[in-house]
Enzyme design. Structure first.
Site, PDB file in Angstrom:
ATOM      1  N   LYS A 144       0.849  -1.202   0.000  1.00  0.00           N
ATOM      2  CA  LYS A 144       0.000   0.000   0.000  1.00  0.00           C
ATOM      3  C   LYS A 144       0.880   1.246   0.000  1.00  0.00           C
ATOM      4  O   LYS A 144       1.929   1.269   0.658  1.00  0.00           O
ATOM      5  CB  LYS A 144      -0.919  -0.032   1.235  1.00  0.00           C
ATOM      6  CG  LYS A 144      -1.973   1.064   1.259  1.00  0.00           C
ATOM      7  CD  LYS A 144      -2.922   0.875   2.444  1.00  0.00           C
ATOM      8  CE  LYS A 144      -3.993   1.960   2.502  1.00  0.00           C
ATOM      9  NZ  LYS A 144      -4.945   1.757   3.617  1.00  0.00           N
TER      10      LYS A 144
ATOM     11  N   SER B  45      -9.827   1.858   2.523  1.00  0.00           N
ATOM     12  CA  SER B  45      -8.907   2.622   1.714  1.00  0.00           C
ATOM     13  C   SER B  45      -7.862   1.764   0.990  1.00  0.00           C
ATOM     14  O   SER B  45      -7.244   2.236   0.048  1.00  0.00           O
ATOM     15  CB  SER B  45      -8.182   3.658   2.574  1.00  0.00           C
ATOM     16  OG  SER B  45      -7.379   3.010   3.547  1.00  0.00           O
TER      17      SER B  45
ATOM     18  N   SER C 236     -10.132  -0.498   6.657  1.00  0.00           N
ATOM     19  CA  SER C 236      -9.517  -0.333   5.344  1.00  0.00           C
ATOM     20  C   SER C 236      -8.849  -1.569   4.748  1.00  0.00           C
ATOM     21  O   SER C 236      -8.493  -1.565   3.576  1.00  0.00           O
ATOM     22  CB  SER C 236      -8.492   0.791   5.394  1.00  0.00           C
ATOM     23  OG  SER C 236      -9.154   2.008   5.240  1.00  0.00           O
TER      24      SER C 236
HETATM   25  N1  GLN Z   1     -13.373   3.924   5.821  1.00  0.00           N
HETATM   26  C1  GLN Z   1     -12.789   4.333   7.053  1.00  0.00           C
HETATM   27  C2  GLN Z   1     -12.468   5.795   7.019  1.00  0.00           C
HETATM   28  O1  GLN Z   1     -12.677   6.405   6.012  1.00  0.00           O
HETATM   29  C3  GLN Z   1     -11.604   3.496   7.375  1.00  0.00           C
HETATM   30  C4  GLN Z   1     -10.332   4.014   6.867  1.00  0.00           C
HETATM   31  C5  GLN Z   1      -9.145   3.171   7.249  1.00  0.00           C
HETATM   32  O2  GLN Z   1      -9.292   2.114   7.866  1.00  0.00           O
HETATM   33  N2  GLN Z   1      -7.972   3.674   6.938  1.00  0.00           N
HETATM   34  O3  GLN Z   1     -12.009   6.347   7.969  1.00  0.00           O
END
Ligand code: GLN
Length: 470
Positions: free
Chosen positions: A78, A153, A177
């Site tokens: 990532k 994400s 994410s």
């Molecule tokens: N979808 C969640 C957010 O937007 C989780 C993001 C993440 O785990 N980095 O905060």
């Protein structure tokens, strides 16, 4: 020709050791597949120029008789995890040209294991989002339907694994994410207990929530990667040491029905969830209704604590020390211009939200209240785990949506309803494919999520392997 579709980390390891193919030919097979598919998927932001060189190094070690679990295994990383000498942007314009000056601890460990890094995976900017639509470099498409999001994400990481563009990937998980994109793309996503994997060299989002973990095709593969990257690290004082050998077997699985039955959960997802429960019963597990009275507050708690920590963490991107610098007439204008132009809409929204909830006068009303509610939720989980070994929910309340379909931030935040709790209370969680649901004539993958008590990550691998084998 190497059949990438059926290949897993476990089977590739055997074939590499048996010299059925070399690490170089395996890496080349992935490079060819990336060449074919990445333009339409936008899953990799960059494919590294030294892949064959890395694979050659692995082949030399194999020739010397070395055999580490990840030796010669091609992985994607990532774009918020640092690899020394390589570009890393967190999918943000503010770091558009940033080159990492050191290896993250997870990278150092993977290098010691002989893994081959294919490239960096697309993501929501600074990991803020649930669809990868917030990437400054365009959304990643879902390999099962390219008109849909891959989740986020870590959407790039999940799409890469689902489309056979790497054998596994690293993602980060602050509120889901790793798990949500894994469920949208039909692959396995694992979020360890808080502290099991060092975050040194991960760009911080919410430091009390952030975890690094694997995305793979099988549960066993996730375990192999976790085994390689976990451990105490003097460079991350939150790290803890755990063993992945289960101390006992899971028997009773709790389901918080009040949340699963909430309005907004897609009926097809619910149906799929019920059939997973039936399957678990056939496998010999007892399913028990559990009450977690304050679980409904999880999303509210998360969307206070995460922006608060993010606003503080992201203050380091000031245009002076890292990345983009847009000069103004004085220092304050430098900051304004750089941050205004360098950060995307969602990142700016969360910095504003976070700064607000931390500001004097609102701190008590929001931030400290959220921390108190967090403590209550932790207690409720501890109590629930006295009665059950695992807690089960769907991973996400709906399958992947059409790119551009959800244009208000709140409706995207709702996708996190089942995942944020594991981060808030620090427990491990896994998303495992549980089949598909049909939407407009397309079969879209969905996943189920198991959560275990802190430090009992091994239970998730155990039950996960049993569930996926049926
Ligand atoms: N979808 C969640 C957010 O937007 C989780 C993001 C993440 O785990 N980095 O905060």
């Amino acid at each position: 020709m190497i059949d990438l579709q059926s290949l897993t980390i476990t089977s590739a390891r055997k074939k590499l050791d048996a010299k059925e193919f070399s690490a170089v030919s395996l890496a080349q097979a992935y490079l060819d597949e990336i060449e074919k598919k990445n333009e339409s998927l936008n899953a990799y932001l960059e494919v590294y120029g030294d892949v064959i060189e890395q694979a050659t190094y692995a082949d030399n070690l194999i020739a010397e008789g070395k055999s580490f679990p990840l030796l010669g295994i091609p992985l994607a990383i990532k774009d918020n995890i640092l690899i020394k000498g390589k570009k890393v942007t967190a999918a943000s314009k503010i770091l558009g040209n940033y080159i990492a000056t050191y290896d993250a601890t997870v990278i150092k460990k993977l290098k010691e294991n002989g893994a081959v890094f294919l490239g960096r995976a697309n993501m929501d900017e600074f990991a803020m989002g649930g669809s990868t639509e917030n990437s400054a470099f365009g959304p990643t498409k879902n390999p099962h339907d390219i008109s849909r999001v891959a989740g986020g994400s870590s959407g790039g990481s999940a799409a890469i694994v689902a489309a056979d563009l790497a054998l596994g990937a690293l993602g980060s998980d602050t509120g889901g994410s790793i798990r949500e994109p894994a469920s949208f793309c039909g692959v396995v996503g694992f979020k360890p207990t808080y502290g099991v994997v060092s975050r040194y060299g991960l760009m911080a989002l919410g430091s009390s929530l952030d975890c690094i973990g694997p995305i793979t095709k099988t549960v066993e593969d996730s375990q192999i990667i976790l085994e390689a990257i976990k451990g105490l690290d003097i460079l991350d004082s939150t790290t803890i040491a755990i063993s992945l050998t289960p101390s006992e077997k899971a028997k009773v699985i709790g389901v918080p029905w009040s949340v699963v039955n909430m309005e907004g959960v897609d009926p097809k997802v619910k149906e799929n969830f019920l059939s997973s429960i039936e399957k678990l019963k056939v496998l010999g597990y007892e399913i028990k209704d559990i009450s977690l009275p304050n679980l409904g507050l999880a999303l509210a708690i998360y969307y206070i604590i995460m922006p608060a920590e993010a606003s503080s963490n992201l203050s380091r991107f000031d245009g002076i020390k890292f990345g983009l610098h847009v000069p103004g007439k004085d220092l304050i204008q430098d900051y304004n211009f750089t941050r205004g132009q360098g950060f995307g809409l969602e990142v700016r929204r969360r910095i504003l939200l976070g700064t607000y909830v931390l500001s004097s006068g609102y701190y008590d009303a929001y931030y400290s209240k959220a921390e108190k509610a967090r403590a209550i939720l932790k207690k409720e989980f501890e109590n629930a785990f006295k009665e059950v070994s695992l807690i089960l929910t769907p991973t996400a309340p709906f399958p992947a949506w059409k790119i551009g379909e959800k244009n208000d931030p709140l409706s995207v935040y709702l996708a996190d309803i089942f995942t944020v709790t594991a981060n808030i209370v620090g427990v491990p969680a896994i998303s495992i494919p549980s089949g598909v649901v049909e939407v407009l004539g397309k079969n879209l993958p969905v996943g189920i999520q198991f959560m275990a008590p802190q430090g009992e990550d091994s239970l998730l691998f155990e039950v996960g392997k049993i569930f996926e084998s049926k």
